[in-house]
Structure formats: C-alpha cells, structure tokens
Design an enzyme around this catalytic site. Structure first.
Site, mmCIF file in Angstrom:
data_model
loop_
_atom_site.group_PDB
_atom_site.id
_atom_site.type_symbol
_atom_site.label_atom_id
_atom_site.label_comp_id
_atom_site.label_asym_id
_atom_site.label_seq_id
_atom_site.Cartn_x
_atom_site.Cartn_y
_atom_site.Cartn_z
ATOM 1 N N LYS A 166 0.836 -1.188 0.000
ATOM 2 C CA LYS A 166 0.000 0.000 0.000
ATOM 3 C C LYS A 166 0.877 1.247 0.000
ATOM 4 O O LYS A 166 1.993 1.248 0.524
ATOM 5 C CB LYS A 166 -0.888 0.027 1.248
ATOM 6 C CG LYS A 166 -1.944 -1.058 1.300
ATOM 7 C CD LYS A 166 -2.743 -0.911 2.572
ATOM 8 C CE LYS A 166 -3.809 -2.000 2.687
ATOM 9 N NZ LYS A 166 -4.566 -1.886 3.951
ATOM 10 N N ARG A 223 -7.470 -26.054 -6.415
ATOM 11 C CA ARG A 223 -7.831 -24.768 -7.034
ATOM 12 C C ARG A 223 -8.378 -24.991 -8.444
ATOM 13 O O ARG A 223 -9.415 -24.438 -8.819
ATOM 14 C CB ARG A 223 -6.602 -23.857 -7.047
ATOM 15 C CG ARG A 223 -6.804 -22.480 -7.682
ATOM 16 C CD ARG A 223 -5.566 -21.639 -7.406
ATOM 17 N NE ARG A 223 -5.472 -20.434 -8.195
ATOM 18 C CZ ARG A 223 -6.036 -19.270 -7.877
ATOM 19 N NH1 ARG A 223 -6.788 -19.179 -6.802
ATOM 20 N NH2 ARG A 223 -5.867 -18.203 -8.637
ATOM 21 N N TYR A 233 -7.662 -22.467 -16.137
ATOM 22 C CA TYR A 233 -8.120 -23.273 -15.003
ATOM 23 C C TYR A 233 -9.426 -23.989 -15.290
ATOM 24 O O TYR A 233 -9.748 -24.964 -14.628
ATOM 25 C CB TYR A 233 -8.311 -22.373 -13.774
ATOM 26 C CG TYR A 233 -7.018 -21.965 -13.104
ATOM 27 C CD1 TYR A 233 -6.598 -22.589 -11.940
ATOM 28 C CD2 TYR A 233 -6.218 -20.965 -13.632
ATOM 29 C CE1 TYR A 233 -5.418 -22.216 -11.313
ATOM 30 C CE2 TYR A 233 -5.041 -20.588 -13.016
ATOM 31 C CZ TYR A 233 -4.646 -21.214 -11.855
ATOM 32 O OH TYR A 233 -3.480 -20.848 -11.250
#
Length: 233
Positions: A86, A179, A211
């Site tokens: 950040k 996954r 995927y």
C-alpha cells in the site's frame, strides 16, 4: 551421479509443471471421498476442504492466522500472489500489503472449530512438533499457546501425496489441483467468467480460462442442447 552425490530436492521446493502440461481436475466425488477417509487426520481434512472451497493458492491458506479468520462470515484476508504494498504516508513505520478476501462454505465451517480447539491466535495449520533448539522462526509462525510451528508447503504436499499416491511416492495429487478443480466445477455449474475471476482473483480472463477444464460428462450434457427438438420425446 556416478559418485553417488546426487543432490536431494528439499521438501519445501515446489513442484513445477513441465511445459504444456495440464494440472488434473479431480471430481467432487473424489475430493469428498478423500476428506471422508478415516486415515486422513482432521488437520488435513480441513486443509483440503478449505483449499477446494476457497479456490485459493496453497501458500495463501497455509499462511493464515487464527486472528484473521472471520468464522461467522466464512471469510479471511490473504496476502495474494504478487501483492503490492500500500502507499504509505510519511512517518509510517512499515508498509502493509494489499490483501484480498477468500470465502469458504459449510464443509470448512464445520471442520475449523474442531481443528482450532479453542485456540484464538497463531497459525491455523500447525505441525505436531515444536521447533528444534537451533531453528529460528518468526513469532508469527509459532503458536504462542502450544509453541507448535506453522505447517509448511513441503509438509502439506508430502501428506497429500501419501494420501493419494497409487504408484509410489511422488505420484499423488498436488495441492494446486484443488484450485483447478474448484474453478472447473464452478464453471460447469454455470458461473460466469466475471465470477470465476472474482473467485480466483485473477486480473486477466486468459489466466482463468487455463483453469476451467470441463469434464467429458459436462461437455456431453451441453452438447445435448444442440439435439433436434423432437429427439427428447
């Protein structure tokens, strides 16, 4: 090799896919049967179910700490792959990375409280042994109550291989297959590309398409939609 000095691959090393290789997609039934097996310990049951339901990377789930879990909301923030720091104001002591949220469902929600056993801090997944006297670890990787250390990627991969190998060590499933399987099953159930991108947290559609690998059964079912109108009578 001739001198018997072939170096051994360390346990923490990740298994890299060979060029043009495809990660297998496991069926929901195969995953359910794996989690239901008696010889699979509660820790591994929770890990496998959580990897599947979150469709997260194994490193992200293994890095979770209990204090970061939202058990009621069934979610947790993770430090994603390639997470950027950040922007910080002048004078801040350190930079926090941008976090992303992963979500799980009832299967993981039933197992997590049993795994934690009242623990409220420290790593979610820990080993059964305390670190050796010469091993230096980050305080974040040690449970302050039990002094057990965080389960490593290499240890988790070896456990999964032991549970699934049929042709000797190294022939079992890989952690990344959960996954792939989750995203494929969501796609087969009609989830849109945008939802798959949100679930997998990919920024590019082409990465999600790698995927999504529909099964033969799913392709056969969708092909039936092209049959003549009177063929279903």
């Amino acid at each position: 090799r001739d001198r018997g000095q072939t170096p051994a691959v360390p346990g923490w090393a990740k298994r890299l896919a060979t060029p043009d290789s495809e990660t297998p997609v496991r069926s929901r039934l195969a995953i359910d049967r794996l989690v239901a097996r008696r010889e699979v310990a509660l820790r591994e049951k929770t890990l496998y179910r959580m990897l599947y339901e979150t469709a997260a990377r194994a490193e992200e789930i293994l890095d979770l700490n209990i204090e970061n879990l939202d058990l009621a909301g069934r979610r947790a923030p993770v430090k994603a792959k390639g997470a950027r720091a950040k922007s910080r104001r002048r004078g801040q002591a350190r930079e926090d990375v941008v976090l992303e949220t992963v979500y799980w469902d009832a299967g993981t929600a039933r197992l997590l409280p049993r795994l934690l056993k009242g623990r409220t801090r420290g790593p979610v997944f820990v080993t059964h042994r305390r670190p050796g006297p010469g091993k230096v670890l980050s305080p974040r990787d040690v449970c302050p109550d039990t002094e057990l250390t965080r389960l490593s990627y290499g240890q988790a991969r070896a456990l999964l291989d032991a549970h699934t190998a049929l042709r000797g060590p190294g022939t079992g499933w890989d952690l990344h297959e959960f996954r792939h399987s989750a995203l494929t099953h969501l796609g087969e159930q009609g989830a849109s590309l945008l939802l798959l991108m949100a679930k997998s947290r990919h920024k590019k559609p082409e990465n999600v398409r790698r995927y999504f690998k529909p099964s033969d059964q799913a392709l056969a079912e969708v092909t039936s939609l092209l049959a003549p109108g009177d063929s279903r009578r």
